[in-house]
Design a protein around this motif. Structure first.
Motif, mmCIF file in Angstrom:
data_model
loop_
_atom_site.group_PDB
_atom_site.id
_atom_site.type_symbol
_atom_site.label_atom_id
_atom_site.label_comp_id
_atom_site.label_asym_id
_atom_site.label_seq_id
_atom_site.Cartn_x
_atom_site.Cartn_y
_atom_site.Cartn_z
ATOM 1 N N ARG A 1 7.314 0.651 -7.272
ATOM 2 C CA ARG A 1 5.904 0.915 -7.599
ATOM 3 C C ARG A 1 5.304 -0.249 -8.374
ATOM 4 O O ARG A 1 4.172 -0.657 -8.109
ATOM 5 C CB ARG A 1 5.766 2.215 -8.396
ATOM 6 N N GLU A 2 6.055 -0.806 -9.323
ATOM 7 C CA GLU A 2 5.554 -1.933 -10.111
ATOM 8 C C GLU A 2 5.355 -3.171 -9.238
ATOM 9 O O GLU A 2 4.345 -3.867 -9.365
ATOM 10 C CB GLU A 2 6.519 -2.244 -11.250
ATOM 11 N N ASP A 3 6.315 -3.452 -8.349
ATOM 12 C CA ASP A 3 6.189 -4.597 -7.441
ATOM 13 C C ASP A 3 4.987 -4.419 -6.516
ATOM 14 O O ASP A 3 4.231 -5.354 -6.264
ATOM 15 C CB ASP A 3 7.452 -4.787 -6.608
ATOM 16 N N ALA A 4 4.821 -3.204 -6.000
ATOM 17 C CA ALA A 4 3.705 -2.924 -5.093
ATOM 18 C C ALA A 4 2.372 -3.050 -5.822
ATOM 19 O O ALA A 4 1.411 -3.613 -5.283
ATOM 20 C CB ALA A 4 3.852 -1.536 -4.483
ATOM 21 N N ALA A 5 2.297 -2.543 -7.043
ATOM 22 C CA ALA A 5 1.053 -2.633 -7.817
ATOM 23 C C ALA A 5 0.709 -4.094 -8.104
ATOM 24 O O ALA A 5 -0.463 -4.489 -8.023
ATOM 25 C CB ALA A 5 1.189 -1.844 -9.116
ATOM 26 N N ARG B 1 0.831 -1.212 0.000
ATOM 27 C CA ARG B 1 0.000 0.000 0.000
ATOM 28 C C ARG B 1 0.861 1.255 0.000
ATOM 29 O O ARG B 1 0.530 2.236 -0.651
ATOM 30 C CB ARG B 1 -0.942 -0.008 1.199
ATOM 31 N N ILE B 2 1.963 1.204 0.703
ATOM 32 C CA ILE B 2 2.866 2.353 0.737
ATOM 33 C C ILE B 2 3.754 2.373 -0.502
ATOM 34 O O ILE B 2 4.089 3.435 -1.028
ATOM 35 C CB ILE B 2 3.722 2.319 2.021
ATOM 36 N N GLY B 3 4.123 1.183 -0.979
ATOM 37 C CA GLY B 3 5.041 1.069 -2.094
ATOM 38 C C GLY B 3 4.566 1.695 -3.385
ATOM 39 O O GLY B 3 5.381 2.077 -4.226
ATOM 40 N N ILE B 4 3.258 1.824 -3.575
ATOM 41 C CA ILE B 4 2.782 2.426 -4.820
ATOM 42 C C ILE B 4 3.083 3.920 -4.887
ATOM 43 O O ILE B 4 2.954 4.523 -5.944
ATOM 44 C CB ILE B 4 1.276 2.163 -5.056
ATOM 45 N N THR B 5 3.522 4.507 -3.777
ATOM 46 C CA THR B 5 3.894 5.925 -3.771
ATOM 47 C C THR B 5 5.408 6.115 -3.751
ATOM 48 O O THR B 5 5.876 7.240 -3.682
ATOM 49 C CB THR B 5 3.284 6.641 -2.550
#
Length: 63
Positions: free
Chosen positions: A32-36, A21-25
């Motif tokens: 961001r790609e891994d988090a998405a 949830r934090i990684g997309i920012t």
């Protein structure tokens, strides 16, 4: 699989790992790609998991 609704997606996002949830920012495109991808997996897992009814022998608590 049940139909995806905004409520179902919101529940899945809130149950996803915090790093995703934090990684997309994050400033890193790779992060961001891994988090998405992790959020997408969480949404699909949540949508494909059948809703379980409480066991009949479980005591319900009044709110």
């Amino acid at each position: 699989m049940e139909r995806l609704t905004p409520t179902l997606i919101a529940e899945a996002i809130l149950q996803a790992p915090g790093w995703a949830r934090i990684g997309i920012t994050a400033p890193s495109p790779v992060m961001r790609e891994d988090a998405a991808a992790e959020l997408a997996r969480a949404i699909l897992d949540h949508a494909q998991t059948p809703a379980t009814a409480p066991a009949r022998d479980q005591i319900g608590l009044a709110l």
